[in-house]
Each structure stands twice: as structure tokens, then as C-alpha cells.
Scaffold this motif. Structure first.
Motif, PDB file in Angstrom:
ATOM      1  N   ALA A 159       0.107  22.538  -9.617  1.00 12.66           N
ATOM      2  CA  ALA A 159      -1.154  23.003  -9.047  1.00 12.66           C
ATOM      3  C   ALA A 159      -2.106  21.831  -8.784  1.00 12.66           C
ATOM      4  CB  ALA A 159      -1.813  24.013  -9.985  1.00 12.66           C
ATOM      5  N   LYS A 173      -1.295  30.182  -7.954  1.00 16.50           N
ATOM      6  CA  LYS A 173      -2.640  30.409  -8.490  1.00 16.50           C
ATOM      7  C   LYS A 173      -2.732  31.763  -9.179  1.00 16.50           C
ATOM      8  CE  LYS A 173      -5.881  27.557  -5.900  1.00 16.50           C
ATOM      9  NZ  LYS A 173      -6.632  27.538  -4.619  1.00 16.50           N
ATOM     10  N   THR A 174      -2.154  32.773  -8.549  1.00 10.54           N
ATOM     11  CA  THR A 174      -2.171  34.118  -9.137  1.00 10.54           C
ATOM     12  C   THR A 174      -1.454  34.105 -10.480  1.00 10.54           C
ATOM     13  OG1 THR A 174      -1.905  34.878  -6.874  1.00 10.54           O
ATOM     14  CG2 THR A 174      -1.801  36.556  -8.585  1.00 10.54           C
ATOM     15  N   ALA A 177      -3.534  32.423 -13.049  1.00 13.58           N
ATOM     16  CA  ALA A 177      -4.657  33.275 -13.463  1.00 13.58           C
ATOM     17  C   ALA A 177      -4.183  34.347 -14.437  1.00 13.58           C
ATOM     18  CB  ALA A 177      -5.312  33.913 -12.235  1.00 13.58           C
ATOM     19  N   ARG A 180      -3.684  32.740 -17.711  1.00 14.50           N
ATOM     20  CA  ARG A 180      -4.958  32.489 -18.392  1.00 14.50           C
ATOM     21  C   ARG A 180      -5.461  33.744 -19.091  1.00 14.50           C
ATOM     22  NH1 ARG A 180     -10.133  29.856 -15.448  1.00 14.50           N
ATOM     23  NH2 ARG A 180      -9.953  31.667 -14.108  1.00 14.50           N
ATOM     24  N   LEU A 242      -6.186  25.130 -17.884  1.00 12.53           N
ATOM     25  CA  LEU A 242      -6.166  26.175 -16.856  1.00 12.53           C
ATOM     26  C   LEU A 242      -7.541  26.309 -16.210  1.00 12.53           C
ATOM     27  CD1 LEU A 242      -3.988  28.852 -18.637  1.00 12.53           C
ATOM     28  CD2 LEU A 242      -3.555  27.972 -16.346  1.00 12.53           C
ATOM     29  N   LEU A 246      -8.111  25.955 -12.327  1.00 12.76           N
ATOM     30  CA  LEU A 246      -8.483  27.168 -11.586  1.00 12.76           C
ATOM     31  C   LEU A 246      -9.972  27.245 -11.315  1.00 12.76           C
ATOM     32  CD1 LEU A 246      -6.342  29.803 -13.520  1.00 12.76           C
ATOM     33  CD2 LEU A 246      -5.898  28.966 -11.211  1.00 12.76           C
TER      34      LEU A 246
END
Lengths: 248, 130
Positions: A159, A173-174, A177, A180, A242, A246
Motif C-alpha cells: 500500500a 484499501k478495503t 480497512a 483495521r 494501518l 489509511l
């Protein structure tokens, strides 16, 4: 001087006010109120607390402010030199003790240190033992957690690379997330687990106070907390990384 | 903190980064971690079944410069050694080679652990095969 007289002298020093000779409380003489010389002490004893983990934060805060006021170096500008420097030294001890005990996690880590836990030293010794015996060293972190940490770090690296190259990978990214959210949940669950360990620890100490031999139990709860603190620091670092990747 | 030249060299130009086929019977994988600093280190070896010589080694480490340098050096050292010879490598050898300061000794311990874990994994595979 014989050992007996020496220790008697020491006991006298530790309990008698240097100024008026009366018996003193921990930090001030009960009789004349003078500051007493700092003695090597752990932070629990500094507050007159047993080595237990459930501490009422409000009570601790009150004690801290009350003692801060009484020990403040400004109060001792006209005192004799030694009392001045003692008040200064004790004030700084007080601040360290309060900072350490106030936070549930630093309090736990501090207690583990007092109980002889030294992760680095123990890890080194375990490696040397495994080397000498030709056996496998038991890792301090569960293997599946290590696996998870490793895989997640690989994804984070990807990432970061994407970000640098100005590329976008929405599915990654999803996924991050989702991870996280899951880790946040795990992290929050640790607080309840820590509370259970605390209660167990305090019960063991209470039994020790009443004269029971509880060495085995004491070590068992201690090691459970070491394991928890280790898992916690991995999860905390992952969540931190993270968040960095993000954004919050 | 200032890193030694050798640490910097391995850190900026790490050797043998990557991975080997985990499923292969000739490959041993070690995954270890130091909870105090959150480092994770994966070290893999590929062993020649005839000679028991480590023909290839790869690593991937997430951690500080000293952890990366220690594992990079570890892969360099195990290559060309037999499995038994590789087990002789001590963390203190790594400390000396890289001039690691006391606060970074755990990185060298981690690298030794990774070598031993990889060899342990390989040995287990040989037993399972037999």
C-alpha cells in the motif's frame, strides 16, 4: 561494628525522624512534619500501596496532588539544605511514580519488571539454552499472530508503494480497512482480558499477604500478563501503521 | 543513534531479500518476532538433500535497521554451510561483525532464532518424509 548493630542503625535511620528523633511516616515525620530522606523504594510502596493492580484512579490522583503540594520545592526555600534537596528528589520520584501507576498498561508493565520479567534478557537466555541443548526455542508470541503480523506488513508495504507511485488499489484499501476494524476489536478486547488478569493477580497477592505460599500461582498469572502485553504491543503497532497508511 | 558502516551497508543494500517455496521439502522456514519492538523476521533456507549444504537463503524482515542487517548477514553466512555448521552461528558473532550496540543485541538474537527456526522446520520436514 557487628552486622547486628549495623542493621539496627539502618532500621533507626529508616524509621526515625532526622530532625526530632520521633518515628516518622513514609515521607514526612508524623511528629514535626519535616521531609524525610528519600529511600530506594518501588512506586507502589512510594504511595503506600500493596503490589496489587486494581488501583482507584481518583484516590491515586488525590494522593498525588496532596503529596505534590506538601513536597513542592518552593515550600523549602528557607529549609536546611538537605531538606531542600530531599523535597526536590522526592517530588521527582512522586511524578515518576504517579505517571507510571496512573496508566493501566504502564502500571502492569512496571509490575512485571518488579516481578523479575526482563523480556530481552529472557529471550537471549532461551536462545542460548536452545543452542546448547539443540532444541527449538519457544517463541514468546503465538505463531499465528506472527504469521498475521508478517502478512499484514507485506500488505502495508504494498500500500505504501502504491501511494508513492500514485497508484490506487481500492480492493487492497478495503481489505486493510477491514483488518483495521478487526484489530481495533481485538485491541479493545484486551482491556477486559487485562482486567481479569488483574483480579487474578490481586487475589494471589491477597493470599500471599495472609501467609499462604502462592509462588506457582504468582508466576502463572505473571506469565499470562507477559503474554498479553506482548500481543498488545504487536496489535498496537499494526493499528498505528494501518492508521498511517489509511489515514484516520 | 548512529549505525555502524556494516549495518548501513546491509540496510541500504540488503542481500537475499525475498522468499522461497514454503511447500518444498528442501525448504525450511523460520518466522520469529521480538515483541518489545514489534519486529518480525522470516528466514528461509534451501538445503541440498544429498550434501545437506544450504544452497540458498532468503529473508524478509520488518523492523529496525539492525534487525534487517542482522538477518541479511545471517542469510549470507548460512549459504554454503551445512545445516550442522549453520547451527554453530551465535548471536554474539553477529553482534561482533556488525558492531551492534547493547540496545540492539536483541536483533542479533532474533536472527539466530530465525536460523534455528528455519533449520528446525526443515528437519521436521525430513522426519515427516521418512
Amino acid at each position: 561494628m557487628s552486622t547486628d548493630t549495623k542493621s539496627a542503625e539502618k532500621a533507626k535511620l529508616a524509621h526515625e525522624c532526622w530532625s526530632c528523633g520521633a518515628m516518622r511516616a513514609a515521607h514526612f515525620c508524623e511528629s514535626c512534619g519535616r521531609v524525610q530522606p528519600p529511600v530506594p523504594t518501588d512506586y507502589f510502596s512510594f504511595f503506600g500501596l500493596p503490589r496489587k493492580l486494581n488501583i482507584d484512579p481518583k484516590q491515586l490522583e488525590r494522593e498525588f496532588y496532596a503529596m505534590s503540594r506538601k513536597l513542592h520545592p518552593d515550600l523549602f526555600v528557607r529549609a536546611v539544605d538537605q531538606e531542600q534537596s530531599w523535597s526536590l528528589e522526592k517530588s521527582s520520584q512522586l511524578n515518576d511514580a504517579y505517571r507510571t501507576l496512573k496508566d493501566p498498561v504502564t502500571r502492569t508493565e512496571y509490575l512485571l519488571k518488579l516481578e523479575g520479567v526482563n523480556l530481552e534478557e529472557q529471550s537471549k537466555t532461551a536462545t542460548e539454552t536452545a543452542r546448547a541443548a539443540g532444541t527449538q526455542k519457544k517463541q514468546m508470541v503465538p505463531p499465528d499472530l506472527l504469521e498475521e503480523v508478517f502478512e499484514l506488513n507485506m500488505q502495508l508495504e504494498e500500500a505504501r508503494m502504491n501511494k508513492k507511485m500514485g497508484e490506487d488499489d481500492p480492493s487492497l484499501k478495503t481489505e486493510l480497512a477491514d483488518t483495521r476494524r478487526r484489530l481495533d476489536g481485538k485491541f479493545n478486547a484486551l482491556a477486559a482480558e487485562l482486567q481479569r488478569d488483574w483480579d487474578e493477580w490481586d487475589a494471589v497477592i491477597a493470599r500471599a499477604e495472609s501467609g499462604e505460599i502462592v509462588d506457582t500461582e504468582r508466576t502463572a498469572v505473571r506469565d499470562k500478563m507477559v503474554d498479553l502485553v506482548n500481543r498488545r504491543s504487536y496489535i498496537r503497532n499494526l493499528v498505528r501503521d494501518l492508521n498511517e497508511v489509511l489515514g484516520n | 543513534m548512529a549505525y555502524s558502516d556494516k549495518v548501513l551497508d546491509h540496510y541500504t543494500n540488503p542481500r537475499n531479500v525475498g522468499s522461497l517455496d514454503k511447500a518444498s521439502a528442501e525448504v525450511g522456514t523460520g518466522l520469529v518476532g521480538a515483541p518489545e519492538c514489534g519486529d518480525v523476521m522470516k528466514l528461509q533456507i534451501k538445503v541440498n538433500p544429498e550434501t545437506k549444504i544450504i544452497e540458498d537463503a532468503k529473508f524478509k524482515t520488518f523492523g529496525c535497521g539492525s534487525a534487517i542487517a542482522s538477518s541479511s548477514l545471517a542469510t549470507e553466512w548460512v549459504k554454503g554451510k551445512t545445516v550442522d555448521e549453520a547451527l554453530e552461528i551465535k548471536n554474539t558473532d553477529i553482534v561482533k561483525e556488525l558492531s551492534l550496540p547493547p540496545v540492539k543485541i536483541h536483533c542479533s538474537v532474533l536472527a539466530e532464532d530465525a536460523i534455528r527456526a528455519a533449520i528446525g522446520d526443515w528437519k521436521k520436514k525430513q522426519q515427516d518424509e521418512a
